[in-house]
Design an enzyme around this catalytic site. Structure first.
Site, short mmCIF file in Angstrom:
data_model
loop_
_atom_site.label_atom_id
_atom_site.label_comp_id
_atom_site.label_asym_id
_atom_site.label_seq_id
_atom_site.Cartn_x
_atom_site.Cartn_y
_atom_site.Cartn_z
NE ARG A 121 7.72 5.14 4.84
CZ ARG A 121 7.71 3.95 4.26
NH1 ARG A 121 7.05 2.95 4.81
NH2 ARG A 121 8.33 3.75 3.11
CB THR A 395 0.90 -2.11 2.19
OG1 THR A 395 2.30 -2.00 1.96
CG2 THR A 395 0.41 -0.84 2.83
CB SER A 466 5.64 5.58 1.85
OG SER A 466 4.52 4.73 1.72
#
Length: 585
Positions: A121, A395, A466
């Site tokens: 991340r 995504t 997330s």
């Protein structure tokens, strides 16, 4: 008044069950804290034995799937293929992911059955402070938070590729990146979703000559479908990573080039920020659901904990004996409760102490289950109040299984379509806009009217929460690898996918199923077209649910499966996307 009453009632139920309740606030923890979570049944759930003998890859683009098989054909394993697929997607699907972004890699190594979660991340630059994203009135400036280099966190994807090659792969990084380098240099045919994403971000891309040159070209317009899109600058950047590993990106001349360009355009990156970036290996969340072992994402993903809550709640019902709409009702109520908790308590596990054991406990779920009426919706305003953060839907996810039984479930992103829209000249990739996934101004609403807390504040080096939820589903006879993009809907899509896989559906059925979603607030059941019949919608409304059953489709799920009983291997790609691809060989 309603919130206080139900909160007190729920506390009584939980106390009666002997449940330790989550604390009201999240406290600071030392930087190396890496939480794990299991439940009591996880140790008894099945493990994986044997080998499938075939490989399966499912991704958002056929060229990426091909890249994975090319690397497997060179003697690579699933982890080498994860690099190849991910890098190819960075070339052909830059609207959704790329080396200017980050992601999560859930891995299973067959040789020792080790399951590990690789956290790549993005991190907040050291100069991050709330006033960077405010307007003159002290309110959140949405443009600053999503457009341009100020919206970008330090990328994690290049470090993840290097880590995978060094610690888990069989091939040098140069071989795993070779298909993507070739794709970037030779080009690929423009497809609909790619062209539409560029067109939708044209006003932002046009702000910077380097961004406009890459994506709009001499015409100043998005490329047309069928045209060949080449990106030689990205090929050169990938070659640098291939030859020098992570240091080629995060240190030296290239890092200085990135930092200087970001600062010149109004951002705060420094070469020290880049040099300090590290991927983190974390223990996955593991739980038992009706004799199945579910392995999923820990923080900084909020998905695994929410998934554990929902599955633990439903484990108390005999779903097989229920009619469809009572089952859907209970599923929605499980979603409602898990989404209320997910933003309240979670943050970067390196810095925030979280009540993971309590939130994933079957006893805690029993208390939540006790608050569910079997035939009436619980209005969300009767639950203790909290607003979950907004997350973008651009995504990508891919699922891989090799012939030896190594597994990779990978979900990665640049956040919004084409991320921040900012390209450092000559690099060939957009920077992410993941800073918007932080609660940039704790306690103040963002442009969507949503608020977040200090646990997810943009502090130096912190990673934003997330919803990405790559997962494994392991049964006595079947193994599944599952995940999807879809913003805040990711968790419920994976949840529904796991339930369908457990019910015996094929990988392709799981990927294709119509979907529905509830996230606590707004208090609405979102549903894709054809998820419910008219009578089913009416039945939910009669229970007190507000149903929007005419939404667009969402997600791009990719699933692979292995039936150990009959030896078959399968792949399932989402029919919602024209370019998605699943292959077995």
């Amino acid at each position: 008044m309603k919130q206080t009453f139900l909160a007190a009632a729920l506390c009584v139920v939980l106390a009666a069950c002997g449940v330790p309740q989550p604390p009201a606030t999240a406290n600071q923890a030392p930087p190396d804290a890496t939480p794990a979570a299991t439940n009591d049944g996880a140790a008894r759930a099945p493990s994986i034995t044997g080998r499938p003998g075939k490989a399966a890859i499912a991704s958002a683009h056929a060229l990426a799937t091909d890249a994975g098989f090319e690397v497997l054909g060179k003697g690579g394993n699933a982890f080498d293929a994860a690099i190849a697929v991910g890098a190819a997607l960075a070339v052909v699907e830059p609207q959704s992911s790329g080396i200017g972004g980050g992601g999560f890699f859930l891995l299973r190594r067959a040789s020792d059955d080790r399951q590990v979660f690789l956290d790549a991340r993005e991190t907040a630059p050291a100069a991050s402070r709330p006033e960077l994203w405010t307007d003159p009135q002290g309110k959140l400036d949405r443009d600053k938070s999503i457009n341009g280099p100020l919206s970008a966190g330090i990328p994690g994807e290049p470090a993840a590729f290097a880590w995978l090659a060094q610690h888990y792969g069989k091939l040098p990084l140069s071989e795993s990146l070779a298909p993507a380098i070739r794709l970037a240099r030779d080009g690929f045919p423009v497809y609909g979703r790619f062209a539409k994403s560029i067109a939708s971000r044209k006003p932002v891309l046009s702000r910077w000559p380097s961004s406009a040159a890459l994506y709009l070209g001499e015409s100043g317009e998005a490329p047309v479908e069928g045209a060949v899109f080449r990106n030689p600058d990205l090929a050169t950047t990938l070659e640098l990573i291939a030859s020098k590993g992570a240091d080629g990106f995060y240190k030296g001349e290239f890092a200085k080039r990135l930092a200087d360009a970001v600062q010149a355009a109004g951002g705060t990156w420094t070469i020290e920020d880049l040099a300090a970036y590290q991927v983190r290996e974390r223990e996955p969340i593991t739980l038992d659901y009706r004799g199945w072992r579910i392995v999923t994402a820990p923080p900084p993903s909020s998905g695994g904990i929410a998934l554990a809550e929902m599955l633990n709640i439903l484990a108390g019902y005999d779903l097989a004996k229920l009619e469809r709409m009572p089952r859907v009702h209970l599923t929605i109520e499980a979603m409602r409760r898990a989404y209320r908790d997910r933003a309240e308590y979670l943050g970067d596990p390196d810095y925030v102490k979280m009540p993971i054991a309590e939130l994933t406990s079957p006893l805690y779920a029993a208390g939540l289950r006790a608050s569910i009426h079997p035939s009436r919706a619980t209005p969300s305003d009767m639950l203790p109040g909290y607003m979950p953060p907004v997350e973008a839907e651009h995504t990508t996810h891919y699922s891989i299984m090799d012939a030896d039984g190594n597994l990779a479930a990978v979900t990665k992103t640049v956040n919004l379509a084409l991320g921040s829209g900012f390209v450092v000249e000559g690099t060939g990739f957009v920077l992410n806009n993941e800073m918007d996934d932080f609660a940039l101004l704790p306690g103040q609403p963002n442009a969507f009217g949503l608020v977040g807390g200090d646990a997810n504040a943009p502090k130096p080096g912190h990673r934003p929460l997330s919803s990405m939820t790559p997962s494994f589903v392991i049964g006595e006879d079947r193994v599944g690898v599952i995940g999807t993009p879809g913003g805040s809907r990711i968790i419920t899509m994976v949840f529904e996918g796991i339930l369908a896989f457990v019910d015996g559906q094929s990988a392709q059925q799981v990927a294709a199923n119509p979907r529905y979603h509830h996230q606590y607030l707004p208090d609405v059941v979102s549903a894709e077209p054809n998820a419910f019949t008219r009578d089913e919608t009416r039945a939910l409304q009669d229970m007190g649910h507000i149903v929007n059953d005419a939404e667009r489709t969402w997600g791009l799920m990719n699933v692979v499966g292995w039936n150990r009983k009959d030896g078959t291997v399968e792949g399932g790609s989402d029919p919602r996307e024209e370019m998605s691809s699943a292959r077995v060989q």
